[in-house]
Design an enzyme around this catalytic site. Structure first.
Site, PDB file in Angstrom:
ATOM      1  N   TRP A  63      23.777  16.517  18.151  1.00  0.00           N
ATOM      2  CA  TRP A  63      23.588  15.519  19.203  1.00  0.00           C
ATOM      3  C   TRP A  63      23.857  14.291  18.785  1.00  0.00           C
ATOM      4  CZ3 TRP A  63      17.799  17.301  20.860  1.00  0.00           C
ATOM      5  CH2 TRP A  63      16.880  17.047  19.495  1.00  0.00           C
ATOM      6  N   ASN A  64      24.282  13.270  19.379  1.00  0.00           N
ATOM      7  CA  ASN A  64      24.541  12.022  19.025  1.00  0.00           C
ATOM      8  C   ASN A  64      23.941  10.870  19.829  1.00  0.00           C
ATOM      9  OD1 ASN A  64      27.171  12.679  17.573  1.00  0.00           O
ATOM     10  ND2 ASN A  64      27.523  13.717  19.777  1.00  0.00           N
ATOM     11  N   HIS A  75      35.283   3.848  34.887  1.00  0.00           N
ATOM     12  CA  HIS A  75      33.867   3.494  35.139  1.00  0.00           C
ATOM     13  C   HIS A  75      33.931   2.884  36.723  1.00  0.00           C
ATOM     14  CE1 HIS A  75      35.728  -0.637  34.082  1.00  0.00           C
ATOM     15  NE2 HIS A  75      34.753  -1.050  34.876  1.00  0.00           N
ATOM     16  N   ASP A  77      32.217   0.072  39.606  1.00  0.00           N
ATOM     17  CA  ASP A  77      31.919  -1.335  39.761  1.00  0.00           C
ATOM     18  C   ASP A  77      30.905  -1.208  40.864  1.00  0.00           C
ATOM     19  OD1 ASP A  77      33.406  -2.169  37.479  1.00  0.00           O
ATOM     20  OD2 ASP A  77      34.565  -3.409  38.786  1.00  0.00           O
ATOM     21  N   HIS A  81      27.968  -6.385  40.701  1.00  0.00           N
ATOM     22  CA  HIS A  81      28.776  -6.911  39.794  1.00  0.00           C
ATOM     23  C   HIS A  81      29.404  -8.179  39.984  1.00  0.00           C
ATOM     24  CE1 HIS A  81      31.637  -6.782  36.373  1.00  0.00           C
ATOM     25  NE2 HIS A  81      32.593  -6.673  36.966  1.00  0.00           N
ATOM     26  N   HIS A 210      37.668  -7.969  43.383  1.00  0.00           N
ATOM     27  CA  HIS A 210      36.234  -8.081  42.949  1.00  0.00           C
ATOM     28  C   HIS A 210      35.536  -8.929  44.156  1.00  0.00           C
ATOM     29  CE1 HIS A 210      37.427  -6.895  39.138  1.00  0.00           C
ATOM     30  NE2 HIS A 210      36.158  -6.691  38.764  1.00  0.00           N
TER      31      HIS A 210
HETATM   32 MN    MN Z   1      34.110  -2.972  35.947  1.00  0.00          MN
END
Ligand code: MN
Length: 261
Positions: A63-64, A75, A77, A81, A210
């Site tokens: 495991w890590n 990913h 947003d 954000h 955004h």
């Molecule tokens: Mn982002």
């Protein structure tokens, strides 16, 4: 809806009539991380540290530990954000309604234009022309900008910086306002490191994707891949971020269902 369609859906997936497409880049320390001007705070890149690997630190287990910024790799947003979404209800990764994490997608092919111009800006007219061919963008769908940018395997060419800053494609202000105000989209997705173009600080307002998308309580997806495997319309994407309390975003696995029949 009368009969339960879920068994048919599951059978369709097992029989490969419905294909599951992974729109996610692999999380590795080598994957480019957003680089902000040096006077600003910085996002951590992805790091992995071994806890044990069937050795004297733990004979039976591998495991890590990992660490990264919320905005790492492929990913999501959340509205919180951006300052335009800071006071909206359900604006963080832990409060986004789960129903919004499953939605249809429209894929807008900009590949030819981006080959000619890394700073290509997707316009409202471009979207209207796309609709002439593929139909009106349904409310609460994702609009995914296909650029084939994800095929740039070399981090330097993926980032594409020069002395003026980053050169990557994105939507212009009119396009974003059209999607938010006239099409009520669920969000905007990009193969690049941001939903906004690399030079979007020069647009008005700066970083319009955004500003308007998150100001409307909607979402962004970045560092997507395999958009070339999706049809222009008819796919469904799953976009569940990690449930980080008051999270502004998170890495996630983005999956698309595509009917192949
Ligand atoms: Mn982002």
């Amino acid at each position: 809806m009368n009969a339960n369609p879920l068994p048919d859906m599951v059978r369709g997936i097992a029989e490969r009539k419905i294909r599951v497409i992974d729109l996610t880049q692999t999380l590795t320390p080598d994957f480019p991380q957003i680089e902000l001007p040096p006077e600003m705070g910085q996002c951590w890149p992805f790091r992995l540290e071994e806890v044990s690997r069937y050795d004297d630190r733990g004979l039976a287990a591998y495991w890590n530990n990992f660490s990264c910024g919320e905005h790492t790799g492929t990913h999501f947003d959340a509205p919180i954000h951006w300052v335009s979404g800071r006071n909206l209800p359900n604006n963080s990764t832990d409060t986004v309604p789960v129903e919004n994490m499953v939605a249809p997608a429209c894929v807008v092919d900009c590949v030819k234009h981006v080959e000619q111009n890394a700073d290509f800006l997707l316009s409202a007219d471009f979207l209207r022309n796309w609709e002439e061919e593929h139909g009106k963008i349904p409310p609460r769908s994702w609009v995914l900008m296909r650029t084939d940018w994800s095929k740039r395997a070399d981090p330097e060419s993926y980032q594409n910086f020069d002395e003026e800053g980053q050169h990557t494609p994105g939507p212009d202000t009119d396009a974003v306002r059209f999607l938010v105000e006239e099409r009520d989209v669920m969000g905007f997705g990009s193969e690049c490191i941001g939903t906004d173009a690399g030079q979007a600080m020069h647009l008005r307002p700066p970083y319009p994707c955004h500003y308007y998308i998150h100001g409307a309580g909607r979402y962004g997806l970045q560092c997507l891949t395999n958009l070339d495997l999706l049809p222009p319309t008819g796919s469904v994407v799953f976009t569940a971020p990690l449930k980080i309390k008051q999270g502004s975003g998170s890495p996630l696995r983005v999956l698309a269902l595509v009917w192949e029949g």
